[in-house]
Design an enzyme around this catalytic site. Sequence first.
Site, PDB file in Angstrom:
ATOM      1  N   GLU A 121      31.665  54.535 -20.885  1.00 43.08           N
ATOM      2  CA  GLU A 121      30.307  55.102 -21.150  1.00 43.08           C
ATOM      3  C   GLU A 121      30.039  55.273 -22.598  1.00 43.08           C
ATOM      4  O   GLU A 121      30.953  56.154 -23.225  1.00 43.08           O
ATOM      5  CB  GLU A 121      29.899  56.355 -20.238  1.00 43.08           C
ATOM      6  N   LYS A 176      25.166  57.000 -14.461  1.00 44.65           N
ATOM      7  CA  LYS A 176      24.815  57.844 -13.637  1.00 44.65           C
ATOM      8  C   LYS A 176      24.854  56.836 -12.121  1.00 44.65           C
ATOM      9  O   LYS A 176      24.069  56.284 -12.080  1.00 44.65           O
ATOM     10  CB  LYS A 176      23.512  58.595 -13.584  1.00 44.65           C
TER      11      LYS A 176
END
Length: 326
Positions: free
Chosen positions: A142, A158
């Site tokens: 990420e 997410k």
Amino acid sequence: MHDAFAHVGGVLATGLAEVTCDLAVLDSGGWWAVVITYEGKVTCARFETVRPAPLPWAPWTGPTDWTTSMDEAAYVDGVRAIRDAIADGIVYQANLCRVLTAPLPAGAEIAGLGARLARGNPAPYAAVIDVPGARVASASPELYLSRDGDVVESRPIKGTGRTEQDLLPKDQAENVMIVDLVRNDLGRVAEIGSVTVPELCAVEEHPGLVHLVSTVRARLAPGRGWPELIEATFPPGSVTGAPKSSAVTLLDELEPMPRGPYCGAIGWVDADSRRGALAVGIRTFWAEEGLLKFGTGAGITWGSDPHREWRETELKAARLLEVAAQ
């Protein structure tokens, strides 16, 4: 004692020149390895020699006997507490984390673990940093912040499942909430009107699981650099919750152990070319005081099933712990 080094962004950095906690150096000059803990402790290490090269060989022995800062019962209680806070209007999403700890085997070096992660769990933001005050091996998927001149980008993750079919409407809702938060954070230091979302809820495949990933882009306002950018956006939205300040306060009450580099920022900055990339410190091991630590967590919303969220933390940890055990 081995020499300090960093292997991040595909390059090997050696010849440690200085270590500082002052983020302003990232706009000065030189090539820096950066580790910022979730609690805000900054380590910036400048290296003299930076070149494309593989990780140096180092010994590694897999740890055993992991303990967790929260067992299933405690974690489930924490999820229920967050759902109560959502019902009370305090937050509408929060990322509950736990930290796993094991004795660091004698003679095992973080570079050896980094090499195993690179083979067994390749990641776009892989990093191994071994400097005074920060010993980290990360397989982060990420991007927290990248910078190219005045253009900055964040790619929050997410939503997690073994396959795309596992992703629920809750995952999509969670992603959109965090994108909104990241847009607001970047908006505090961006030129007015420059914040865009080029990609929303794209499905990305990673070893053993899939994620929903969005991209938020902005142009820094004049006079704003790394210190202002990090101050406006840290800790990363995807590992805190929304609203961020309320989520951080709630998580401080619920989590029994500091997160350390987990959920912080790990990466590199080339101050000369005004470029850099900092990953969110997830899928990350760190060594301190004779212990090896690893964090795992899940985003909690009103739609969360407490036991399913526990299983998500297990899923995220399982592959990495297996790689580290080899």
